[in-house]
Write a protein that holds these residues in place. Structure first.
Motif, short mmCIF file in Angstrom:
data_model
loop_
_atom_site.label_atom_id
_atom_site.label_comp_id
_atom_site.label_asym_id
_atom_site.label_seq_id
_atom_site.Cartn_x
_atom_site.Cartn_y
_atom_site.Cartn_z
N ASN A 169 17.12 -4.69 2.48
CA ASN A 169 16.03 -5.41 1.82
C ASN A 169 14.84 -4.49 1.66
N TRP A 171 10.74 -4.57 0.42
CA TRP A 171 9.60 -5.46 0.21
C TRP A 171 8.38 -4.65 -0.22
N GLY A 173 5.03 -3.98 0.40
CA GLY A 173 4.12 -4.23 1.51
C GLY A 173 2.71 -4.54 1.06
N PHE A 176 2.62 -8.14 -0.05
CA PHE A 176 2.71 -9.01 1.12
C PHE A 176 1.33 -9.20 1.75
N PRO A 183 4.02 -7.80 6.27
CA PRO A 183 5.11 -6.91 5.86
C PRO A 183 5.96 -6.44 7.03
N PRO A 186 9.13 -9.59 7.53
CA PRO A 186 9.59 -10.17 6.26
C PRO A 186 10.62 -11.27 6.51
N ALA A 196 8.24 -18.08 1.87
CA ALA A 196 7.40 -16.93 1.49
C ALA A 196 7.23 -16.86 -0.02
N LEU A 210 8.62 -13.53 -5.52
CA LEU A 210 9.32 -12.92 -4.40
C LEU A 210 10.83 -13.02 -4.66
N TRP A 281 10.38 -8.32 -3.84
CA TRP A 281 11.59 -8.13 -3.03
C TRP A 281 12.75 -7.71 -3.90
N SER A 306 13.97 -3.73 5.54
CA SER A 306 14.49 -4.53 6.65
C SER A 306 15.98 -4.71 6.43
#
Length: 435
Positions: A169, A171, A173, A176, A183, A186, A196, A210, A281, A306
């Motif tokens: 994954n 993201w 940051g 976020f 972040p 997540p 989220a 997202l 994402w 992640s």
């Protein structure tokens, strides 16, 4: 690229095997040829390693010619009585080439086969069960890699895993933080992702997403849905649990948490939206941040990674040995040599894949980050291989997946009920694999 089931050298299918790939209960203590580090290896099963033996790979020339020649030279040096003939097939039409060779009885002694290419040959009894021929393989290769060459309804293991990849994954940051999310924590489940996504929509005024892709078979597998029966003959993913996944996505879509065009054939894809900064994402292979640094150098430093939600998907390439090889001792030894920890580690340093040997766990190149977010992502992916599994059954070919995706789109859009769409997909998919 979607054939990482086909070629893990590039996270999706291979246009050119390695240039066409980019994927532990990892044990062991250091690198080296497993046959030299406690495992007797296939040579111990009988037969002297000598004579001529052929090796077929998939689209490794010209980019990896020097690498492969070095591997082959090392093998011939270790076994002075052996001569290796290296055959490399183009990326396009490889499956047809393999089927033609098998029909004509001309398969090379060692053949690069992803699991979906291996299955038809296994059903015809054409591949050697390396689990019986080389029992030490069970502890020298990661379980997920070996499991990829164990097929429902078939006894045995029909390939040495060669190189692997998986999804991570990614993201944004910066977004976020901007929208009040952490972040460093997540979403780790579908329910957390939806919550989220709702926050991102509300705080961005609907300008940022997202969630930006519809679910697929891997999402159903991660919900605990059995995609096929135990014999591997029938699809079975039309369950209440699968319908609940589609219901969740339909509600999110109706709430505006996904782009309106996410269900269309012209949709750009969530990775492109992520690169453009309009989605926060995406999922991709371990080297994604490195490639993103070329496409969007401003965004790349802001990305955090992640592990994949649920069970990480495993993408595998492997080497199989035909049952009718005239030189089984040399063929097994060669397959072992190409896939040993040392040679796989060298390969991984030339491209974005991971080795499949348990001994590779101790290699700091994979297990330790250099402190960059790209290095962190590589370690995240490597650690994920401990539990990664092939989630899509090999029977789910491109035609089946296209059909399933169409029915999922109807369910998400509300044009069909979730269970109705899944029932239709299963019935039609089962007819397709019967033909």
């Amino acid at each position: 690229m979607r054939h990482l089931r086909r070629n893990p050298l590039t996270r999706r299918p291979a246009a050119a095997a390695v240039a066409a790939l980019a994927a532990l209960t990892l044990g062991g203590c250091g690198l080296g040829d497993p046959a030299d580090s406690g495992s007797p290896g296939p040579a111990a099963t009988g037969g002297e390693v000598k004579g001529k033996v052929s090796l077929q790979t998939w689209a490794l020339k010209p980019k990896f010619t020097a690498y492969m020649e070095k591997v082959i030279d090392g093998f011939e040096k270790k076994y002075p009585g052996v001569q290796v003939e290296w055959l490399d097939q183009p990326g396009e039409g490889y499956s047809e080439k393999v089927l033609s060779q098998s029909a004509g009885g001309t398969l090379p002694d060692v053949v690069n086969l992803p699991p979906d290419f291996a299955l038809p040959l296994v059903r015809q009894g054409m591949l050697l069960d390396i689990g019986k021929a080389d029992p030490a393989a069970a502890k020298d290769y990661v379980k997920g890699g070996l499991d990829a060459y164990r097929f429902a309804g078939q006894e045995g293991t029909y390939g040495y895993p060669w190189y692997l990849n998986t999804d991570v994954n990614y993201w944004n940051g910066e977004l976020f933080t901007k929208y009040g999310l952490d972040p460093k924590k997540p979403p780790a489940s579908l329910d957390e992702l939806v919550r989220a996504a709702r926050t991102v929509k509300e705080k961005s005024g609907g300008r940022t997403y997202l969630m930006s892709r519809k679910p697929n078979l891997i999402d159903l597998a991660n919900a605990g849905v059995p995609l096929m029966d135990a014999e591997g003959t029938r699809f079975t993913f039309n369950t209440p649990e699968a319908a609940a996944v589609l219901d969740t996505y339909r509600a999110a879509y109706q709430e505006g948490l996904l782009p309106k065009d996410v269900l269309t054939e012209t949709y750009a894809g969530n990775t492109k939206l992520f690169s453009a900064g309009t989605a926060a994402w995406t999922t991709a292979g371990a080297n994604y941040i490195t490639s993103l640094a070329v496409d969007n150098p401003t965004l790349a430093p802001k990305v955090v990674s992640s592990p994949a939600m649920g069970t990480p998907p495993l993408y595998v390439q492997g080497l199989s040995v035909p049952k009718n090889t005239r030189n089984p001792a040399a063929a097994l030894a060669l397959a072992r040599w190409v896939t040993n920890a040392e040679n796989q580690a060298a390969f991984a340093r030339e491209t974005s894949i991971f080795p499949s040997t348990t001994a590779s766990a101790a290699d700091p190149f994979f297990s330790e980050s250099d402190g960059s977010n790209a290095g962190d992502a590589k370690v995240t992916a490597f650690r994920s291989l401990a539990t990664a599994r092939v989630l899509e059954p090999v029977q789910a070919n491109e035609a089946v997946k296209t059909l399933v995706n169409q029915q999922i789109a109807l369910a998400i859009s509300g044009q069909a009920g979730s269970k109705e769409a899944l029932d239709t997909a299963v019935a039609r998919a089962n007819r397709m694999i019967e033909d």
